[in-house]
Design an enzyme around this catalytic site. Structure first.
Site, PDB file in Angstrom:
ATOM      1  N   SER A 131       0.820  -1.208   0.000  1.00  0.00           N
ATOM      2  CA  SER A 131       0.000   0.000   0.000  1.00  0.00           C
ATOM      3  C   SER A 131       0.855   1.260   0.000  1.00  0.00           C
ATOM      4  O   SER A 131       1.568   1.539   0.964  1.00  0.00           O
ATOM      5  CB  SER A 131      -0.907   0.001   1.243  1.00  0.00           C
ATOM      6  N   ASP A 209      11.446 -15.553   2.706  1.00  0.00           N
ATOM      7  CA  ASP A 209      12.914 -15.461   2.638  1.00  0.00           C
ATOM      8  C   ASP A 209      13.615 -15.796   3.954  1.00  0.00           C
ATOM      9  O   ASP A 209      14.822 -15.937   3.989  1.00  0.00           O
ATOM     10  CB  ASP A 209      13.345 -14.033   2.276  1.00  0.00           C
ATOM     11  N   THR A 574      14.103 -40.404  15.533  1.00  0.00           N
ATOM     12  CA  THR A 574      12.946 -41.296  15.643  1.00  0.00           C
ATOM     13  C   THR A 574      11.668 -40.512  15.403  1.00  0.00           C
ATOM     14  O   THR A 574      11.529 -39.400  15.914  1.00  0.00           O
ATOM     15  CB  THR A 574      12.856 -41.965  17.035  1.00  0.00           C
ATOM     16  N   LEU A 575      10.766 -41.095  14.644  1.00  0.00           N
ATOM     17  CA  LEU A 575       9.516 -40.380  14.380  1.00  0.00           C
ATOM     18  C   LEU A 575       8.687 -40.237  15.640  1.00  0.00           C
ATOM     19  O   LEU A 575       7.867 -39.327  15.768  1.00  0.00           O
ATOM     20  CB  LEU A 575       8.721 -41.073  13.266  1.00  0.00           C
ATOM     21  N   ARG A 612     -18.667 -36.594   8.131  1.00  0.00           N
ATOM     22  CA  ARG A 612     -17.965 -37.813   8.536  1.00  0.00           C
ATOM     23  C   ARG A 612     -16.809 -37.488   9.476  1.00  0.00           C
ATOM     24  O   ARG A 612     -16.037 -36.562   9.231  1.00  0.00           O
ATOM     25  CB  ARG A 612     -17.438 -38.510   7.286  1.00  0.00           C
TER      26      ARG A 612
END
Ligand code: ATP
Length: 810
Positions: A131, A209, A574-575, A612
């Site tokens: 602007s 960035d 580890t996940l 659902r």
């Protein structure tokens, strides 16, 4: 806020769009409502503030208030939730398909459901702009008038450094603007102006960035990095097939973060970033020498990344096309240029660009509620894993100082003003990309470093190994792979790794070394014999809870076996993210992204047919990290974890909540909702039981189905965040091993005695990286449940449920 006037807060997005801005708006709106505020959005950034609402009489009707008929302690709070009509999504004309016209309205009152389902959308749904009018006093006067007209006294601005500068200018000018409005006699048309003596402003950094100082990450940067790495991963195969070179131009006018992190995560050969131009000028030889060295050892592909704002040390721009010409003419490489352009901005936000803006949005609302005229305006940032508040103008000034330092060719200063993580990543890039042999350590300091994977495969294990191998070769150490864990060691499944052999490992999922859960106590004496036989000087173990347990056994074994008197580290991967004390393990970000991808598709299918509820089962063992953070990143309605457990009371309340929520949905629209359940949350209330229960209770309101994500959560290609973190932490591990190896070498006797501190785990705690001796880790471990005794994400379950409007149980 009882007894006080409600804070009226508005949120706007400004400057270039970035993924995650929608999550900011959702989080600010919902956290604001939960804290008793009235919530608004400003469309089209500051331009919307300047334009305001054309027809103030007929617009901004309150969204319909639908009281939730709840009982219990939270009933008051929830009964005050305002549910909008969920129709704010705009089409390209500024109008929206539902018929609630917004033409001529830039400052819009919004309710709870207006921001439903915004997580998965890229860009910003409320619009952004640059602007020119807001840069003028007249523009800001109009903006002040428009805000006060609606009674708004608090503003959250999400944008880059320009937008945050604008925010600070607006706030500091505010008293003068009010005085001017009074002198123009406009105050008689306004609500009591007294409460508007102070404008509360908070900034969130939305910028792809990652160019803002005093925060590790900006909103949108992780997604942009995903897009770049996806492109490079795709290019890699064609580059290798044709033995080509590719020059990629990526965004970043004053900041090389994207180019640098892409270079680290995707394994580039050379990068050009504004903060650190090539050391020599002309630079062409430096680049060609590096690439020649790589080609000489047999590398078939070359990747060079050029940041948009790259230049040489004399500030002459370095363009991708010119780099291509140099590679073609001097090295005879078949070279192509790829400019990624706006593809970097777009697309679905990655998991972190949903989690970070959500947490920061909540913090922004808290900061506004605590704002006083004496306190500075804050920018909400993040350091490692801690959401922070920093004075907005200090952050903007420091960001500007980087650009000034670059303009003054003071690159050392520019680097010193960047965050430590940036500098470490740059070191990481040089350590892992370059093939130098001339700077190696003296013979006495060189080590034979054993590297092993343990437990289940996790994203980033291979990238960490590659970084360690490359570092070893640069320093003169010998990197030795132990394949298939301790079983492999006992079977002599060992070989030396080479620079080229690990070249493609950054983007590979799974475990290139092979991994299993066998602990060294399967035959500790034989393990010690192998250590001795192969003359290991140091051990790097990359893995989950097993690696931690193995390290404890080895450290304990030092009292019997001299071979274990070497430095040993565990790099958590580890996940499940269940290693005690550390807040992140490698692989957990990859898994979260796999979960988010799957849940986005499931949610879409759940909404497409009829109302659902999908009960999604996740891995994670006895640790609820993945389920909890996955729920936060997908906007799930409920989450079940082993830490919190499940019982009939919670299930009954959950069914009640779902029924009420579906009962309140706009008629004629089908809604999908997610419930995320960790696989071990309860042995009785299994996924199947819960799904059937919801189906039965949902009646005509909603149906229920289940989906088990199982091993898909190990993820295919590791996420860029896991790869970059893998490199950073792995190099820290190598420095740790070198330090303790040096200390051991100083001991006069032949039989060395390693200190307990030399067997340690690298951890991320809050805003710092800490080494914790494995002996000290034990007190923080829940060995029975294979997780830490405390979980930093424990409170996030409440936040997940609060942000979908579920009342908390008393
Ligand atoms: P990006 O990182 O994508 O460039 P940005 O926020 O830095 O985002 P800018 O174009 O610099 O983008 O700024 C966005 C808007 O913020 C401008 O269009 C202007 O309206 C406002 N703004 C910037 N600087 C000022 C200032 N000094 N005074 C008032 N307003 C400003």
């Amino acid at each position: 806020m009882s007894g006080q006037q409600k804070m009226k807060l508005a949120v706007l997005t400004s400057g270039g769009d970035s993924a995650g801005m929608n999550a900011v708006v959702r989080s600010v709106v919902r956290a604001g409502i939960l804290k008793g505020c009235e919530t608004w959005i400003v469309r089209e950034g500051y331009e919307g503030l300047v334009r305001g609402n054309v027809d103030a009489q007929n617009v901004n009707k309150d969204p319909p208030t639908i009281p939730l008929p709840l009982n219990g302690a939270d009933a008051d709070l929830i009964n005050n939730l305002r549910f909008g009509d969920g129709e704010l999504l705009l089409d390209g004309t500024g109008d929206h398909p539902g018929g609630r016209t917004l033409i001529g309205r830039y400052i819009v009152r919004v309710g709870w459901d207006d921001v439903r389902g915004w997580f998965a959308q890229g860009g910003t749904l409320i619009g952004t702009a640059r602007s020119t009018a807001f840069r003028t006093v007249e523009g800001r006067l109009a903006a002040a008038y428009n805000l006060i007209k609606e009674g708004i006294d608090a503003l959250v601005v999400c944008g880059g450094d320009g937008s945050l500068t604008g925010a600070d200018v607006f706030r500091s000018e505010w008293p003068k603007l009010i005085a001017e409005l009074r002198s123009q006699g406009k105050d008689m048309f306004l609500p009591p102006i007294a409460r508007h003596g102070h404008l509360k402003i908070v900034g969130l950094v939305g910028s792809i960035d990652n160019d803002m100082s005093m925060t590790d990450l900006t909103i949108g940067a992780p997604t942009a990095l995903h897009r770049i790495c996806e492109a490079i991963d795709n290019i890699n195969s064609t580059a290798a097939s044709h033995s080509r070179a590719f020059v990629l131009e990526v965004m970043g006018r004053h900041c090389g973060w994207l180019a640098l992190l892409a270079g680290v995560s995707a394994g580039a050969d050379f990068i050009f970033i504004p903060e650190r131009p090539p050391e020599t000028n002309p630079w062409e030889d430096e680049m060609c020498d590096a690439i020649k060295r790589h080609r000489k050892v047999g590398k078939r592909k070359t990747i060079v990344i050029v940041a948009e704002g790259a230049h040489d040390s004399l500030l002459q721009p370095i363009r991708a096309e010119y780099v291509k010409d140099v590679l073609t003419d001097r090295l005879g490489l078949d070279t192509r240029v790829t400019t990624l352009g706006h593809t970097q901005r777009g697309g679905r936000p990655c998991a972190f660009d949903r989690i970070l803006p959500t947490l920061q949005g909540v913090e922004a609302v808290n900061a506004l509620l605590e704002a006083t005229p004496e306190k500075p305006s804050y920018m909400i940032g993040i350091r490692e894993n801690k959401i922070t508040r920093v004075p907005l103008m200090e952050a903007v000034a420091m960001t500007r100082a980087v650009a000034d330092a670059i303009a003054a060719k003071d690159f050392t200063k520019a680097m010193s003003l960047r965050d430590p993580e940036f500098c470490e990543s740059l070191d990481g890039f040089f350590s892992t990309a370059a093939l130098y042999k001339e700077k190696q350590l003296p013979e006495s300091k060189r080590m034979r470093v054993a590297i092993m994977h343990m437990g289940a495969p996790a994203g980033g294990m291979n990238a960490a190994t590659r970084a360690a191998v490359r570092y070893c070769i640069r320093q003169g150490h010998t990197p030795i792979a132990i394949h298939n864990g301790f079983r492999g060691l006992l079977n002599d499944n060992i070989h030396e790794l080479s620079w080229l052999g690990v070249d493609n490992w950054t983007a590979r999922g799974g475990s290139e070394l092979g991994t299993n859960r066998t602990l060294p106590d399967v035959d500790l004496g034989a393990v010690a014999a192998r250590f001795q036989e192969h003359n290991f000087h140091a051990l790097l173990m990359i893995g989950g809870f097993e690696a931690f347990s193995a390290l404890m056994i080895l450290e304990n074994g030092r009292q019997y076996y001299p071979a274990f008197h070497i430095p040993m580290v565990h790099l958590p991967a580890t996940l499940s993210n269940n290693v005690p004390l550390t807040e992140f393990s490698l692989g957990s970000d990859t898994s979260l992204n796999a979960l988010v991808d799957a849940c986005d598709s499931i949610k879409q299918s759940a909404s497409a047919s009829r109302n659902r509820v999908f009960v999604v089962e996740t891995q994670g063992g006895k640790c609820g990290y993945l389920a909890t953070m996955g729920a936060l990143a997908t906007g799930a309605s409920l989450v079940y974890t082993p830490e919190h457990g499940m019982n009939l009371d919670t299930l009954r309340a959950d069914v009640r909540f779902l029924k009420r929520r579906y009962g309140l949905d706009a008629k004629g629209r089908s809604e999908g909702r997610l419930v995320i359940r960790n696989e071990t949350a309860s042995s009785v209330y299994t996924t199947d039981v819960v799904t059937k229960m919801f189906k039965e209770e949902g009646g005509d309101l909603f149906d229920s189905r289940s989906a088990s994500l199982g091993h898909t959560l190990q993820g295919g290609i590791p996420s860029p965040m896991d790869r970059a973190r893998a490199v950073r932490l792995s190099l820290k591990c190598m420095a740790f091993l070198e330090r303790y190896h040096d200390e051991l070498q100083k001991q006069p006797s032949k039989v060395k005695q390693a200190e307990p501190e030399s067997a340690a785990v690298i951890t991320i705690q809050g805003s710092t990286i800490k080494w914790v001796p494995v002996k000290d880790m034990v007190q923080h471990a829940d060995m029975k449940n294979r997780r830490g005794k405390t979980a930093w994400w424990g409170d996030i379950k409440d936040l997940v449920e609060a942000l979908v409007g579920r009342p908390q149980l008393t």
